[in-house]
Design a protein around this motif. Structure first.
Motif, PDB file in Angstrom:
ATOM      1  N   SER A  20       0.827  -1.209   0.000  1.00 24.24           N
ATOM      2  CA  SER A  20       0.000   0.000   0.000  1.00 24.24           C
ATOM      3  C   SER A  20       0.857   1.254   0.000  1.00 24.24           C
ATOM      4  O   SER A  20       0.533   2.246  -0.678  1.00 24.24           O
ATOM      5  N   ALA A  21       1.949   1.228   0.748  1.00 25.23           N
ATOM      6  CA  ALA A  21       2.857   2.377   0.756  1.00 25.23           C
ATOM      7  C   ALA A  21       3.433   2.613  -0.631  1.00 25.23           C
ATOM      8  O   ALA A  21       3.491   3.757  -1.114  1.00 25.23           O
ATOM      9  N   ARG A  22       3.837   1.552  -1.274  1.00 20.32           N
ATOM     10  CA  ARG A  22       4.384   1.690  -2.633  1.00 20.32           C
ATOM     11  C   ARG A  22       3.340   2.225  -3.598  1.00 20.32           C
ATOM     12  O   ARG A  22       3.625   3.102  -4.420  1.00 20.32           O
ATOM     13  N   ARG A  23       2.107   1.718  -3.484  1.00 15.71           N
ATOM     14  CA  ARG A  23       1.070   2.144  -4.420  1.00 15.71           C
ATOM     15  C   ARG A  23       0.690   3.601  -4.196  1.00 15.71           C
ATOM     16  O   ARG A  23       0.521   4.372  -5.150  1.00 15.71           O
ATOM     17  N   LEU A  24       0.552   4.013  -2.945  1.00 17.45           N
ATOM     18  CA  LEU A  24       0.202   5.409  -2.673  1.00 17.45           C
ATOM     19  C   LEU A  24       1.321   6.351  -3.101  1.00 17.45           C
ATOM     20  O   LEU A  24       1.057   7.461  -3.585  1.00 17.45           O
ATOM     21  N   ALA A  25       2.558   5.922  -2.949  1.00 21.47           N
ATOM     22  CA  ALA A  25       3.674   6.739  -3.437  1.00 21.47           C
ATOM     23  C   ALA A  25       3.592   6.893  -4.950  1.00 21.47           C
ATOM     24  O   ALA A  25       3.820   7.988  -5.494  1.00 21.47           O
ATOM     25  N   ALA A  26       3.250   5.819  -5.648  1.00 27.80           N
ATOM     26  CA  ALA A  26       3.089   5.891  -7.100  1.00 27.80           C
ATOM     27  C   ALA A  26       1.933   6.807  -7.485  1.00 27.80           C
ATOM     28  O   ALA A  26       1.943   7.411  -8.568  1.00 27.80           O
ATOM     29  N   ASP A  27       0.950   6.942  -6.585  1.00 26.57           N
ATOM     30  CA  ASP A  27      -0.187   7.837  -6.823  1.00 26.57           C
ATOM     31  C   ASP A  27       0.149   9.295  -6.516  1.00 26.57           C
ATOM     32  O   ASP A  27      -0.711  10.167  -6.674  1.00 26.57           O
ATOM     33  N   GLY A  28       1.343   9.552  -6.020  1.00 28.11           N
ATOM     34  CA  GLY A  28       1.769  10.921  -5.779  1.00 28.11           C
ATOM     35  C   GLY A  28       1.800  11.357  -4.332  1.00 28.11           C
ATOM     36  O   GLY A  28       2.107  12.512  -4.035  1.00 28.11           O
ATOM     37  N   TYR A  29       1.499  10.460  -3.402  1.00 32.78           N
ATOM     38  CA  TYR A  29       1.526  10.804  -1.979  1.00 32.78           C
ATOM     39  C   TYR A  29       2.954  10.781  -1.438  1.00 32.78           C
ATOM     40  O   TYR A  29       3.782   9.961  -1.875  1.00 32.78           O
ATOM     41  N   GLU A  30       3.209  11.629  -0.470  1.00 31.18           N
ATOM     42  CA  GLU A  30       4.368  11.442   0.376  1.00 31.18           C
ATOM     43  C   GLU A  30       3.931  10.487   1.469  1.00 31.18           C
ATOM     44  O   GLU A  30       3.033  10.794   2.256  1.00 31.18           O
ATOM     45  N   ALA A  35       6.246   1.361  11.234  1.00 28.75           N
ATOM     46  CA  ALA A  35       6.264  -0.039  11.664  1.00 28.75           C
ATOM     47  C   ALA A  35       7.300  -0.203  12.758  1.00 28.75           C
ATOM     48  O   ALA A  35       8.105   0.695  13.015  1.00 28.75           O
ATOM     49  N   ARG A  36       7.280  -1.360  13.380  1.00 30.94           N
ATOM     50  CA  ARG A  36       8.216  -1.622  14.476  1.00 30.94           C
ATOM     51  C   ARG A  36       9.641  -1.838  13.979  1.00 30.94           C
ATOM     52  O   ARG A  36      10.595  -1.501  14.671  1.00 30.94           O
ATOM     53  N   ARG A  37       9.793  -2.402  12.787  1.00 26.83           N
ATOM     54  CA  ARG A  37      11.121  -2.778  12.293  1.00 26.83           C
ATOM     55  C   ARG A  37      11.769  -1.609  11.567  1.00 26.83           C
ATOM     56  O   ARG A  37      11.493  -1.344  10.394  1.00 26.83           O
ATOM     57  N   THR A  38      12.629  -0.928  12.272  1.00 26.82           N
ATOM     58  CA  THR A  38      13.225   0.319  11.790  1.00 26.82           C
ATOM     59  C   THR A  38      13.944   0.136  10.464  1.00 26.82           C
ATOM     60  O   THR A  38      13.762   0.932   9.525  1.00 26.82           O
ATOM     61  N   GLY A  39      14.780  -0.880  10.373  1.00 25.64           N
ATOM     62  CA  GLY A  39      15.551  -1.084   9.149  1.00 25.64           C
ATOM     63  C   GLY A  39      14.677  -1.242   7.930  1.00 25.64           C
ATOM     64  O   GLY A  39      14.957  -0.672   6.869  1.00 25.64           O
ATOM     65  N   ARG A  40      13.612  -1.998   8.065  1.00 24.09           N
ATOM     66  CA  ARG A  40      12.736  -2.246   6.926  1.00 24.09           C
ATOM     67  C   ARG A  40      12.001  -0.990   6.478  1.00 24.09           C
ATOM     68  O   ARG A  40      11.865  -0.735   5.276  1.00 24.09           O
ATOM     69  N   VAL A  41      11.490  -0.206   7.429  1.00 20.95           N
ATOM     70  CA  VAL A  41      10.737   0.987   6.998  1.00 20.95           C
ATOM     71  C   VAL A  41      11.679   2.057   6.457  1.00 20.95           C
ATOM     72  O   VAL A  41      11.302   2.829   5.567  1.00 20.95           O
ATOM     73  N   ARG A  42      12.888   2.105   6.953  1.00 24.07           N
ATOM     74  CA  ARG A  42      13.856   3.045   6.381  1.00 24.07           C
ATOM     75  C   ARG A  42      14.195   2.676   4.947  1.00 24.07           C
ATOM     76  O   ARG A  42      14.284   3.543   4.067  1.00 24.07           O
ATOM     77  N   GLU A  43      14.374   1.391   4.704  1.00 24.15           N
ATOM     78  CA  GLU A  43      14.664   0.929   3.347  1.00 24.15           C
ATOM     79  C   GLU A  43      13.499   1.245   2.414  1.00 24.15           C
ATOM     80  O   GLU A  43      13.685   1.717   1.287  1.00 24.15           O
ATOM     81  N   LEU A  44      12.271   0.994   2.881  1.00 22.51           N
ATOM     82  CA  LEU A  44      11.086   1.284   2.071  1.00 22.51           C
ATOM     83  C   LEU A  44      10.958   2.775   1.813  1.00 22.51           C
ATOM     84  O   LEU A  44      10.664   3.196   0.682  1.00 22.51           O
ATOM     85  N   ALA A  45      11.169   3.589   2.836  1.00 24.98           N
ATOM     86  CA  ALA A  45      11.054   5.039   2.671  1.00 24.98           C
ATOM     87  C   ALA A  45      12.054   5.563   1.654  1.00 24.98           C
ATOM     88  O   ALA A  45      11.734   6.453   0.843  1.00 24.98           O
ATOM     89  N   ARG A  46      13.269   5.020   1.668  1.00 24.47           N
ATOM     90  CA  ARG A  46      14.268   5.435   0.669  1.00 24.47           C
ATOM     91  C   ARG A  46      13.800   5.047  -0.733  1.00 24.47           C
ATOM     92  O   ARG A  46      13.949   5.820  -1.690  1.00 24.47           O
ATOM     93  N   GLU A  47      13.226   3.860  -0.845  1.00 26.51           N
ATOM     94  CA  GLU A  47      12.778   3.369  -2.153  1.00 26.51           C
ATOM     95  C   GLU A  47      11.683   4.253  -2.751  1.00 26.51           C
ATOM     96  O   GLU A  47      11.680   4.515  -3.967  1.00 26.51           O
ATOM     97  N   ILE A  48      10.757   4.725  -1.928  1.00 25.70           N
ATOM     98  CA  ILE A  48       9.579   5.439  -2.442  1.00 25.70           C
ATOM     99  C   ILE A  48       9.630   6.940  -2.162  1.00 25.70           C
ATOM    100  O   ILE A  48       8.638   7.632  -2.359  1.00 25.70           O
ATOM    101  N   ASP A  49      10.771   7.422  -1.704  1.00 24.17           N
ATOM    102  CA  ASP A  49      10.932   8.844  -1.382  1.00 24.17           C
ATOM    103  C   ASP A  49       9.919   9.292  -0.336  1.00 24.17           C
ATOM    104  O   ASP A  49       9.252  10.315  -0.464  1.00 24.17           O
ATOM    105  N   GLY A  50       9.812   8.490   0.709  1.00 23.78           N
ATOM    106  CA  GLY A  50       8.897   8.808   1.793  1.00 23.78           C
ATOM    107  C   GLY A  50       9.641   9.102   3.082  1.00 23.78           C
ATOM    108  O   GLY A  50      10.815   9.479   3.068  1.00 23.78           O
ATOM    109  N   ARG A  51       8.963   8.914   4.184  1.00 26.40           N
ATOM    110  CA  ARG A  51       9.564   9.104   5.504  1.00 26.40           C
ATOM    111  C   ARG A  51       9.336   7.850   6.336  1.00 26.40           C
ATOM    112  O   ARG A  51       8.290   7.208   6.215  1.00 26.40           O
TER     113      ARG A  51
END
Length: 247
Positions: A20-30, A35-51
């Motif tokens: 869902s995070a990836r899809r909303l980012a593709a839709d133009g959302y920041e 989530a609890r797992r810091t490493g994983r959400v940081r990696e995802l945020a870098r991938e989709i230009d999020g936080r």
């Protein structure tokens, strides 16, 4: 200059939340990935230009920190953090696991809604709660999870009535059988063989991306249009107890 829309996705480190995070980012959302797992959400945020925000929804302090990171406007909250634990009958159930399911699936959703409601009101935003078809029917071995998801459905129904005069939409998406990367693995405490057996022979189970597509659709409706609830099953699962499997 148009202000970029902001979305929060809880439980964003895997499965439906990550999709869902990836899809909303593709839709133009920041997208604020929580989530609890810091490493994983940081990696995802870098991938989709999020936080990325480390957030356990059972912690009032961490949810407050998430709200502080969001600020005064939020367009979409995807309350996805949750999950199932165990398949024992009620008489043999581990009640500590039941407590964990209620804390994450029910109290965690309520805590996020409370903390983020002011920002949602300011943005005329949308709450999308990821529930389950377990909210609609009971089944053997699902007592704790079924009870938690029924509670979520009841709570969201009350919330929708209570905010009727505020510019916030409230939707519940209830998926059926989704072959995500961790749901069944967590439920069976890491037993990969038992987790794989859930989907064995199933003709076309849903994917986490299918549910992310539903999240995108709901979020994109005009602000006067509310999708109260959406039940989404694979064609191979016309009911909770009936699944088409190849011989």
């Amino acid at each position: 200059m148009t202000q970029r829309r902001v979305a929060v996705v809880t439980g964003a480190s895997s499965g439906i939340g990550r999709a869902s995070a990836r899809r909303l980012a593709a839709d133009g959302y920041e997208v604020i990935c929580a989530a609890r797992r810091t490493g994983r959400v940081r990696e995802l945020a870098r991938e989709i230009d999020g936080r990325a925000v480390t957030c356990d929804v059972t912690s009032a302090e961490e949810v407050a920190a998430l709200a502080a990171e969001v600020g005064d406007r939020l367009d979409v909250l995807v309350a996805n953090a949750g999950g199932a634990l165990g398949v024992e009958p009620v008489v043999d159930a581990n009640l500590d696991e039941w407590r964990t399911m209620f804390e994450t699936n029910v109290i965690g959703v309520a805590r996020c809604v409370q903390a983020l409601m002011p920002a949602l009101v300011r943005a005329e935003g949308e709450i999308i709660v990821i529930g389950s078809v377990a909210a609609h029917v009971s089944y053997e071995g699902g007592g704790g999870y079924v009870a938690a998801k029924h509670a979520v459905r009841a709570m969201i129904g009350s919330l929708r009535l209570e905010v009727y005069d505020r510019p916030v939409r409230v939707c519940e998406i209830d998926p059926g059988m989704v072959q995500s990367d961790e749901f069944s693995l967590v439920r069976f405490h890491g037993d990969a063989e038992k987790a794989a057996a859930v989907y064995a022979g199933v003709v076309g189970p849903l994917t986490q991306e299918d549910i992310a597509e539903c999240v995108s659709f709901v979020a994109a409706r005009p602000k006067h249009v509310n999708i109260d609830s959406m039940v989404v099953r694979p064609r191979a699962q016309p009911a909770q107890h009936k699944v088409h499997r190849r011989a």
